[in-house]
Structure formats: structure tokens, C-alpha cells
Design a protein around this motif. Structure first.
Motif, PDB file in Angstrom:
ATOM      1  N   ILE A  55      11.076   2.106   6.212  1.00 22.12           N
ATOM      2  CA  ILE A  55      10.164   2.358   7.025  1.00 22.12           C
ATOM      3  C   ILE A  55       9.505   0.876   7.844  1.00 22.12           C
ATOM      4  CG2 ILE A  55       7.413   3.159   7.222  1.00 22.12           C
ATOM      5  CD1 ILE A  55       8.179   5.185   4.883  1.00 22.12           C
ATOM      6  N   PHE A  56       9.335  -0.055   7.065  1.00 23.10           N
ATOM      7  CA  PHE A  56       8.881  -1.113   7.588  1.00 23.10           C
ATOM      8  C   PHE A  56       9.870  -2.251   7.928  1.00 23.10           C
ATOM      9  CE2 PHE A  56       5.438   0.581   4.881  1.00 23.10           C
ATOM     10  CZ  PHE A  56       4.526   0.974   5.872  1.00 23.10           C
ATOM     11  N   GLY A  57      11.294  -1.698   7.661  1.00 22.92           N
ATOM     12  CA  GLY A  57      12.131  -2.933   8.129  1.00 22.92           C
ATOM     13  C   GLY A  57      12.321  -4.011   7.358  1.00 22.92           C
ATOM     14  N   VAL A  58      12.188  -3.964   6.084  1.00 18.24           N
ATOM     15  CA  VAL A  58      12.358  -4.977   4.984  1.00 18.24           C
ATOM     16  C   VAL A  58      13.521  -4.651   4.039  1.00 18.24           C
ATOM     17  CG1 VAL A  58      10.126  -6.129   5.584  1.00 18.24           C
ATOM     18  CG2 VAL A  58      10.441  -4.620   3.724  1.00 18.24           C
ATOM     19  N   ALA A  59      14.035  -5.628   3.562  1.00 17.62           N
ATOM     20  CA  ALA A  59      14.776  -5.298   2.478  1.00 17.62           C
ATOM     21  C   ALA A  59      14.226  -4.589   1.194  1.00 17.62           C
ATOM     22  CB  ALA A  59      15.744  -6.535   2.041  1.00 17.62           C
ATOM     23  N   PRO A  60      14.870  -3.706   0.656  1.00 22.49           N
ATOM     24  CA  PRO A  60      14.347  -2.917  -0.594  1.00 22.49           C
ATOM     25  C   PRO A  60      13.990  -3.998  -1.667  1.00 22.49           C
ATOM     26  CG  PRO A  60      16.290  -1.928   0.030  1.00 22.49           C
ATOM     27  CD  PRO A  60      16.069  -2.961   1.171  1.00 22.49           C
ATOM     28  N   SER A  61      14.669  -5.062  -1.756  1.00 17.67           N
ATOM     29  CA  SER A  61      14.509  -6.123  -2.746  1.00 17.67           C
ATOM     30  C   SER A  61      13.421  -6.644  -2.315  1.00 17.67           C
ATOM     31  CB  SER A  61      15.771  -7.055  -3.038  1.00 17.67           C
ATOM     32  OG  SER A  61      16.167  -7.537  -1.890  1.00 17.67           O
ATOM     33  N   THR A  62      12.981  -7.095  -1.102  1.00 21.38           N
ATOM     34  CA  THR A  62      11.764  -7.711  -0.554  1.00 21.38           C
ATOM     35  C   THR A  62      10.802  -6.927  -0.911  1.00 21.38           C
ATOM     36  OG1 THR A  62      13.040  -8.643   1.055  1.00 21.38           O
ATOM     37  CG2 THR A  62      10.737  -8.907   1.301  1.00 21.38           C
ATOM     38  N   ALA A  63      10.657  -5.827  -0.394  1.00 19.20           N
ATOM     39  CA  ALA A  63       9.686  -4.802  -0.806  1.00 19.20           C
ATOM     40  C   ALA A  63       9.572  -4.784  -2.383  1.00 19.20           C
ATOM     41  CB  ALA A  63       9.812  -3.363  -0.234  1.00 19.20           C
ATOM     42  N   ASN A 123       9.949  -7.013  -4.713  1.00 19.23           N
ATOM     43  CA  ASN A 123       9.317  -8.430  -5.003  1.00 19.23           C
ATOM     44  C   ASN A 123       7.962  -8.470  -4.819  1.00 19.23           C
ATOM     45  OD1 ASN A 123      11.961  -9.254  -6.197  1.00 19.23           O
ATOM     46  ND2 ASN A 123      12.306 -10.434  -4.232  1.00 19.23           N
ATOM     47  N   TRP A 124       7.537  -7.985  -3.691  1.00 24.72           N
ATOM     48  CA  TRP A 124       6.068  -7.911  -3.104  1.00 24.72           C
ATOM     49  C   TRP A 124       5.270  -7.121  -4.015  1.00 24.72           C
ATOM     50  CZ3 TRP A 124       6.847  -7.245   2.622  1.00 24.72           C
ATOM     51  CH2 TRP A 124       7.391  -8.314   3.242  1.00 24.72           C
ATOM     52  N   TYR A 125       5.719  -5.832  -4.276  1.00 24.44           N
ATOM     53  CA  TYR A 125       5.008  -5.045  -5.123  1.00 24.44           C
ATOM     54  C   TYR A 125       5.118  -5.488  -6.673  1.00 24.44           C
ATOM     55  CZ  TYR A 125       3.730  -0.514  -7.584  1.00 24.44           C
ATOM     56  OH  TYR A 125       3.169   0.446  -8.140  1.00 24.44           O
ATOM     57  N   ALA A 172       0.721  -1.442  -0.158  1.00 30.49           N
ATOM     58  CA  ALA A 172      -0.071  -0.135   0.046  1.00 30.49           C
ATOM     59  C   ALA A 172       0.844   1.284   0.079  1.00 30.49           C
ATOM     60  CB  ALA A 172      -0.994   0.048   1.347  1.00 30.49           C
ATOM     61  N   SER A 173       2.047   1.359   0.821  1.00 28.79           N
ATOM     62  CA  SER A 173       2.870   2.486   0.708  1.00 28.79           C
ATOM     63  C   SER A 173       3.327   2.522  -0.577  1.00 28.79           C
ATOM     64  CB  SER A 173       4.033   2.036   1.738  1.00 28.79           C
ATOM     65  OG  SER A 173       4.934   2.890   1.803  1.00 28.79           O
ATOM     66  N   MET A 174       3.766   1.439  -1.342  1.00 34.96           N
ATOM     67  CA  MET A 174       4.462   1.661  -2.601  1.00 34.96           C
ATOM     68  C   MET A 174       3.386   2.053  -3.757  1.00 34.96           C
ATOM     69  SD  MET A 174       7.200  -1.264  -2.750  1.00 34.96           S
ATOM     70  CE  MET A 174       7.960  -1.042  -4.043  1.00 34.96           C
ATOM     71  N   VAL A 175       2.362   1.623  -3.607  1.00 40.39           N
ATOM     72  CA  VAL A 175       1.033   2.005  -4.197  1.00 40.39           C
ATOM     73  C   VAL A 175       0.912   3.557  -4.222  1.00 40.39           C
ATOM     74  CG1 VAL A 175      -1.375   2.033  -4.798  1.00 40.39           C
ATOM     75  CG2 VAL A 175      -0.270  -0.198  -4.595  1.00 40.39           C
ATOM     76  N   GLY A 176       0.969   3.945  -3.150  1.00 46.24           N
ATOM     77  CA  GLY A 176       1.014   5.494  -2.685  1.00 46.24           C
ATOM     78  C   GLY A 176       2.083   6.246  -3.251  1.00 46.24           C
ATOM     79  N   GLY A 177       3.021   5.754  -3.854  1.00 41.52           N
ATOM     80  CA  GLY A 177       4.176   6.568  -4.325  1.00 41.52           C
ATOM     81  C   GLY A 177       5.362   6.328  -3.690  1.00 41.52           C
ATOM     82  N   ARG A 178       5.577   5.423  -2.729  1.00 43.95           N
ATOM     83  CA  ARG A 178       6.961   5.506  -2.103  1.00 43.95           C
ATOM     84  C   ARG A 178       7.849   4.543  -3.208  1.00 43.95           C
ATOM     85  NH1 ARG A 178       4.500   5.773   3.202  1.00 43.95           N
ATOM     86  NH2 ARG A 178       5.370   7.860   4.125  1.00 43.95           N
ATOM     87  N   SER A 179       9.097   4.712  -2.928  1.00 40.61           N
ATOM     88  CA  SER A 179       9.933   3.730  -3.476  1.00 40.61           C
ATOM     89  C   SER A 179      10.199   2.487  -2.768  1.00 40.61           C
ATOM     90  CB  SER A 179      11.356   4.474  -3.952  1.00 40.61           C
ATOM     91  OG  SER A 179      11.930   4.415  -2.881  1.00 40.61           O
ATOM     92  N   CYS A 180      10.698   1.508  -3.354  1.00 38.18           N
ATOM     93  CA  CYS A 180      11.066   0.203  -2.602  1.00 38.18           C
ATOM     94  C   CYS A 180      12.111   0.402  -1.494  1.00 38.18           C
ATOM     95  CB  CYS A 180      11.445  -0.864  -3.491  1.00 38.18           C
ATOM     96  SG  CYS A 180      12.636  -0.738  -4.671  1.00 38.18           S
ATOM     97  N   ARG A 181      13.005   1.232  -1.678  1.00 36.50           N
ATOM     98  CA  ARG A 181      14.161   1.867  -0.656  1.00 36.50           C
ATOM     99  C   ARG A 181      13.368   2.309   0.378  1.00 36.50           C
ATOM    100  NH1 ARG A 181      19.080   0.774  -2.105  1.00 36.50           N
ATOM    101  NH2 ARG A 181      19.611   0.629  -4.486  1.00 36.50           N
ATOM    102  N   GLU A 182      12.379   3.331   0.288  1.00 37.61           N
ATOM    103  CA  GLU A 182      11.785   4.173   1.415  1.00 37.61           C
ATOM    104  C   GLU A 182      10.711   3.167   2.057  1.00 37.61           C
ATOM    105  OE1 GLU A 182      11.548   8.571  -0.865  1.00 37.61           O
ATOM    106  OE2 GLU A 182       9.780   7.036  -1.082  1.00 37.61           O
ATOM    107  N   ALA A 183      10.069   2.184   1.467  1.00 34.62           N
ATOM    108  CA  ALA A 183       8.855   1.540   2.008  1.00 34.62           C
ATOM    109  C   ALA A 183       9.838   0.429   2.862  1.00 34.62           C
ATOM    110  CB  ALA A 183       8.296   0.753   1.016  1.00 34.62           C
ATOM    111  N   GLY A 184      10.816  -0.234   2.338  1.00 36.31           N
ATOM    112  CA  GLY A 184      11.843  -0.924   3.120  1.00 36.31           C
ATOM    113  C   GLY A 184      12.396  -0.494   4.186  1.00 36.31           C
TER     114      GLY A 184
END
Length: 128
Positions: A29-37, A39-41, A15-27
């Protein structure tokens, strides 16, 4: 083996990435690797699902159908080695590892005698 991340966390990251955040930012904020974020997106974009895929695989033995044959062979020729049993199975079209044969024999409760690697001493134990 680890466990998959919760669907709740996955939902918030996507939802954060749909809202416009990059995978690095979302990762971050939520404590996951950017690559994981990422992949999920990407998975969400392809399938509209972010849920974890099933873990593990098919753990059924290839030897389930061959249990009776193995027991009969070992009963008929007790001096067979596991390698001999494995080769016999290969001749029947079932290619398995040595370890698979060993596990199956163990499950059957059958024991194989081990051959000594060197002949026993003829003089017996020495006394001091």
C-alpha cells in the motif's frame, strides 16, 4: 548515501499494521519493502518509536591529538615516508591506516617528495 524515510510515512505504515494489516499488505500500500515495514513495526513494539535512527558515525580523526607530533617529525626528518610516520604512530599507541596519515599530512599542507621508482637515465632524452 540515501536518506531515511519520513516520519510521516513511517507513522502511516506502523498505524496500518497496528490496525491489523500484515507487513506485506502495508508495504504494498505504501510502496516500501515488506521487510522495511516489518522492521519499523517491530521497533515500534519494542520502543514505541518509529523515527529514523541517526545516520553516519564518528567521523573525527584519530590523529587530531597527533597533528603536532606528525608536523614535528616531518620537519625534523623530511625524507620520512607516510609508512614511517604510520609506524611511529603505532609505536605511540595510535593504530591508523596509511590513508588517514596521508589525509592528515595533506590537511597540514605538508608535502612529501616522492622517490623515483627507477634511477634517471644517464644519457638523457634521445633525439630522432
Amino acid at each position: 548515501m540515501g536518506k531515511p524515510y519520513s516520519d510521516d510515512l513511517r507513522e502511516r505504515v506502523v498505524a496500518s499494521m497496528v490496525g491489523g494489516r500484515s507487513c506485506r499488505e502495508a508495504g504494498a500500500i505504501f510502496g516500501v519493502a515488506p521487510s522495511t515495514a516489518g522492521n519499523w513495526y517491530r521497533r515500534y513494539q519494542r520502543t514505541t518509536s518509529y523515527a529514523a535512527l541517526p545516520m553516519g558515525g564518528d567521523h573525527r580523526s584519530k590523529l587530531t591529538a597527533e597533528v603536532n607530533w606528525i608536523a614535528e617529525r616531518l620537519a625534523a626528518v623530511p625524507e620520512l615516508t607516510l609508512t614511517d610516520v604510520r609506524e611511529g604512530l603505532a609505536g605511540r599507541g595510535t593504530e591508523v591506516s596509511y590513508t588517514s596519515v596521508w589525509r592528515t599530512v595533506k590537511k597540514l599542507g605538508l608535502r612529501l617528495k616522492k622517490e623515483p621508482s627507477t634511477p634517471a637515465s644517464k644519457t638523457g632524452p634521445t633525439s630522432r
